[in-house]
Design a protein around this motif. Structure first.
Motif, short mmCIF file in Angstrom:
data_model
loop_
_atom_site.label_atom_id
_atom_site.label_comp_id
_atom_site.label_asym_id
_atom_site.label_seq_id
_atom_site.Cartn_x
_atom_site.Cartn_y
_atom_site.Cartn_z
N ASP A 149 0.83 -1.21 0.00
CA ASP A 149 0.00 0.00 0.00
C ASP A 149 0.87 1.26 0.00
OD1 ASP A 149 -2.23 -1.61 0.07
OD2 ASP A 149 -2.57 -1.38 2.23
N ILE A 150 1.90 1.26 0.84
CA ILE A 150 2.79 2.42 0.93
C ILE A 150 3.50 2.65 -0.39
CG2 ILE A 150 4.90 3.30 2.02
CD1 ILE A 150 3.96 1.74 4.57
N GLU A 169 4.56 5.37 -5.56
CA GLU A 169 4.59 5.40 -7.02
C GLU A 169 3.74 6.54 -7.56
OE1 GLU A 169 4.23 2.32 -10.81
OE2 GLU A 169 3.48 1.71 -8.84
N GLN A 170 2.59 6.78 -6.94
CA GLN A 170 1.75 7.91 -7.37
C GLN A 170 2.45 9.24 -7.11
OE1 GLN A 170 -2.53 7.88 -6.54
NE2 GLN A 170 -2.35 5.74 -5.90
N ILE A 171 3.09 9.35 -5.95
CA ILE A 171 3.84 10.57 -5.63
C ILE A 171 4.92 10.82 -6.67
CG2 ILE A 171 5.48 11.53 -3.95
CD1 ILE A 171 3.78 9.98 -1.80
N ASN A 172 5.55 9.76 -7.13
CA ASN A 172 6.64 9.91 -8.10
C ASN A 172 6.16 10.19 -9.52
OD1 ASN A 172 8.79 9.81 -6.42
ND2 ASN A 172 9.52 7.79 -7.00
N ILE A 188 5.90 10.93 2.92
CA ILE A 188 4.54 11.31 2.51
C ILE A 188 3.68 10.07 2.37
CG2 ILE A 188 3.18 12.48 0.75
CD1 ILE A 188 5.73 14.01 -0.05
N ALA A 189 4.24 9.03 1.73
CA ALA A 189 3.48 7.81 1.49
C ALA A 189 3.11 7.11 2.80
CB ALA A 189 4.30 6.86 0.60
N ILE A 190 4.05 7.03 3.74
CA ILE A 190 3.77 6.40 5.03
C ILE A 190 2.72 7.18 5.80
CG2 ILE A 190 4.76 5.88 7.29
CD1 ILE A 190 7.38 5.16 5.83
N MET A 230 8.98 -2.60 8.12
CA MET A 230 9.43 -2.54 9.51
C MET A 230 9.12 -1.18 10.12
SD MET A 230 13.01 -4.67 9.29
CE MET A 230 13.21 -4.81 11.07
N ILE A 231 9.34 -0.11 9.35
CA ILE A 231 8.99 1.23 9.84
C ILE A 231 7.49 1.33 10.07
CG2 ILE A 231 8.80 3.65 9.14
CD1 ILE A 231 11.51 2.97 10.25
N TRP A 232 6.71 0.75 9.17
CA TRP A 232 5.26 0.76 9.35
C TRP A 232 4.87 0.08 10.66
CZ3 TRP A 232 0.74 2.70 7.60
CH2 TRP A 232 -0.42 2.05 7.99
N ASP A 233 5.37 -1.13 10.88
CA ASP A 233 5.03 -1.87 12.09
C ASP A 233 5.43 -1.09 13.35
OD1 ASP A 233 3.95 -3.91 10.63
OD2 ASP A 233 5.66 -5.26 10.84
N PHE A 234 6.60 -0.46 13.29
CA PHE A 234 7.05 0.32 14.43
C PHE A 234 6.14 1.53 14.66
CE2 PHE A 234 9.43 4.09 15.83
CZ PHE A 234 9.68 3.71 17.14
N MET A 235 5.81 2.24 13.61
CA MET A 235 4.94 3.42 13.75
C MET A 235 3.59 3.04 14.32
SD MET A 235 6.28 6.38 12.69
CE MET A 235 4.89 7.35 12.11
#
Length: 482
Positions: A10-11, A16-19, A119-121, A469-474
């Motif tokens: 999802d992120i 990809e849309q941001i880019n 931004i994506a996260i 991993m950053i997602w899970d931590f956040m």
């Protein structure tokens, strides 16, 4: 092994849309409008300021309405770098993503993971109804890469939260709690022009293929600076042949180590063979010297036509001497934190404009007095050769706070989640936390992010597994901040 789960996909879809949207520094309007439309579609309140910083309010999930507001912060712009053979137009072309094993990179351009992934996260967190979280303020600043301009312009009251998670670090498993401050210096050196003797031939000398990288994070890697390399070549030639410089260019941004540089040089036609031999010998020596850091380094020399004026022989020597004497690289290492660069300088940009040599340098230090001392040294060089100089775009260091309650909570969450302790470090780069903490008293901050390699260069890549991993931590941290 790639760390796979739905949220990573999802992120990366958001990324990809941001880019698809051009967003070089100073050109963030399109990405800002896109985010505003996204926020409106999802019924989030928005706020912008006069410089273009954007704030999106995300209501708390059920049961977290009275929890302290958490600011999730990143920047809208990216450093736009490409390889010499790329036809990419950063004003209109989308960044093309390329998957290479466990890594995501781009096609001959910088990736923009710095800081598009933040931004994506943030977007994914705002939309995921399964995530328990306090009230969120998504703070997206402009012009970070050109000198933390957006953060510097933030005004009192723009956001309310005093807990801030910056997603602009580049090593998963490492919490950044401090950063260097810095300043940019602009030199203008007058040079005399003259007609070139009839028997002189115009040559183009290119120094390229260097790895470059972030002038803070990568400065201790001892990578070649293309401007310094080219000047070294010119110095060697000038010792044996009367050359006359007509133009010189190099570098792309204040915070990127220059990868390419080019000079247009007149020299006696009967000395062309001698100069080509010198260049070939110099290239061989330099390739051996930088074989570990810049294996693709090259020096090319070709005959071209055009122009009939150049700097005088004395003006040419003056230009070479100025660049030779300007410092580049690590000036001092920290005496408090092992392995941390304390003070450094990057000779970032060089050009000729209206008959003057223009040079931009970027100094960093975690100690304010030492960045001042290095800056005064560079300013002195300009004055000694009759030039003009000024320094601007100053940003403060972020002093580590080991007593931070956010840090303590983050360490506890990380240990429980991954059964290991995170690293806690300071970084030799400018982070917006330094400015935000200076402007807004009482901020409790950490900086985190997925693993990104070679930012500010076409080699930029992000480790896909670290995104998850950053997602899970956040998710775990926000749940704990009740």
């Amino acid at each position: 092994m790639i760390y796979k789960h739905k949220e990573t996909n999802d992120i990366l879809k958001w990324f990809e849309q941001i880019n698809q949207i051009p967003r070089c520094s100073g050109n963030e309007e399109a990405i800002r409008l896109w985010l505003i439309n996204w926020a409106k579609e999802n019924h989030f309140e928005i706020k912008t300021d006069k410089i273009g910083n954007l704030l999106i309010d995300v209501p708390a999930s059920s049961g977290y309405e009275n929890a302290p507001i958490v600011v999730i912060q990143g920047h809208l712009d990216m450093v736009c770098e490409k390889t010499p053979d790329s036809n990419h137009d950063f004003t209109q072309d989308a960044i093309k993503l390329v998957k290479k094993g466990e890594w995501l990179t781009a096609d001959k351009t910088s990736l923009g993971a710095d800081n598009g992934i933040a931004i994506a996260i943030a977007m994914a967190l705002a939309l995921d109804r399964t995530v328990s979280h306090p009230p969120l303020e998504l703070l997206f600043t402009v012009d970070e890469e050109t000198g933390l301009i957006g953060a510097n312009a933030l005004e009192t009251g723009f956001f309310k939260g005093r807990i801030l998670i910056n997603i602009d670090s580049e090593d998963e498993g490492c919490f950044m709690i401090g950063c260097a401050g810095g300043i940019n210096t602009h030199l203008s050196i007058p040079l005399k022009w003259a007609d070139v003797p009839n028997d002189y031939q115009l040559m183009k000398i290119n120094a390229g293929g260097m790895k470059g990288g972030h002038s803070g994070i990568d400065i201790n890697a001892e990578r070649a600076n293309a401007i310094k390399i080219l000047t070294q070549i010119l110095h060697q030639i000038k010792q044996q042949v009367d050359i006359r410089l007509a133009n010189i260019t190099g570098g792309s941004a204040h915070n990127a180590i220059p990868r390419d540089s080019e000079a247009l040089v007149f020299l006696p036609a009967d000395e062309i063979k001698v100069v080509k031999t010198l260049v070939q010998a110099a290239e061989k020596t330099l390739k051996a010297e930088y074989q570990n850091t810049d294996p693709n380094l090259f020096i090319k020399i070709n005959e071209i036509n055009g122009l009939n004026q150049a700097f005088t022989s004395e003006g040419t020597q003056k230009l070479i001497d100025v660049i030779m004497v300007l410092p580049h690289g690590v000036a001092a290492n920290s005496q408090d934190i092992e392995g941390l660069v304390e003070t450094s300088n990057n000779i970032a940009l060089i050009s000729i404009d209206e008959g003057q040599l223009k040079v931009l340098t970027s100094q960093r230090s975690s100690i304010e007095s030492r960045v001042d001392a290095l800056t005064h040294r560079i300013e002195a060089v300009a004055r000694l050769v009759g030039g003009k100089v000024y320094s601007d775009t100053r940003y403060p260091a972020w002093q580590p706070n080991m007593d931070s309650s956010l840090l303590a909570k983050s360490i506890d969450v990380y240990k429980k989640l991954f059964a290991k302790a995170p690293a806690v470090e300071a970084i030799h780069a400018g982070l917006e936390c330094g400015i935000i903490g200076d402007k807004f008293p009482g901020m409790d901050m950490i900086s985190i992010g997925p693993t990104i390699k070679d930012p500010h260069s076409p080699d930029e890549k992000i480790h896909i597994g670290s995104v998850g991993m950053i997602w899970d931590f956040m998710v775990a941290l926000l749940k704990a901040l009740k």
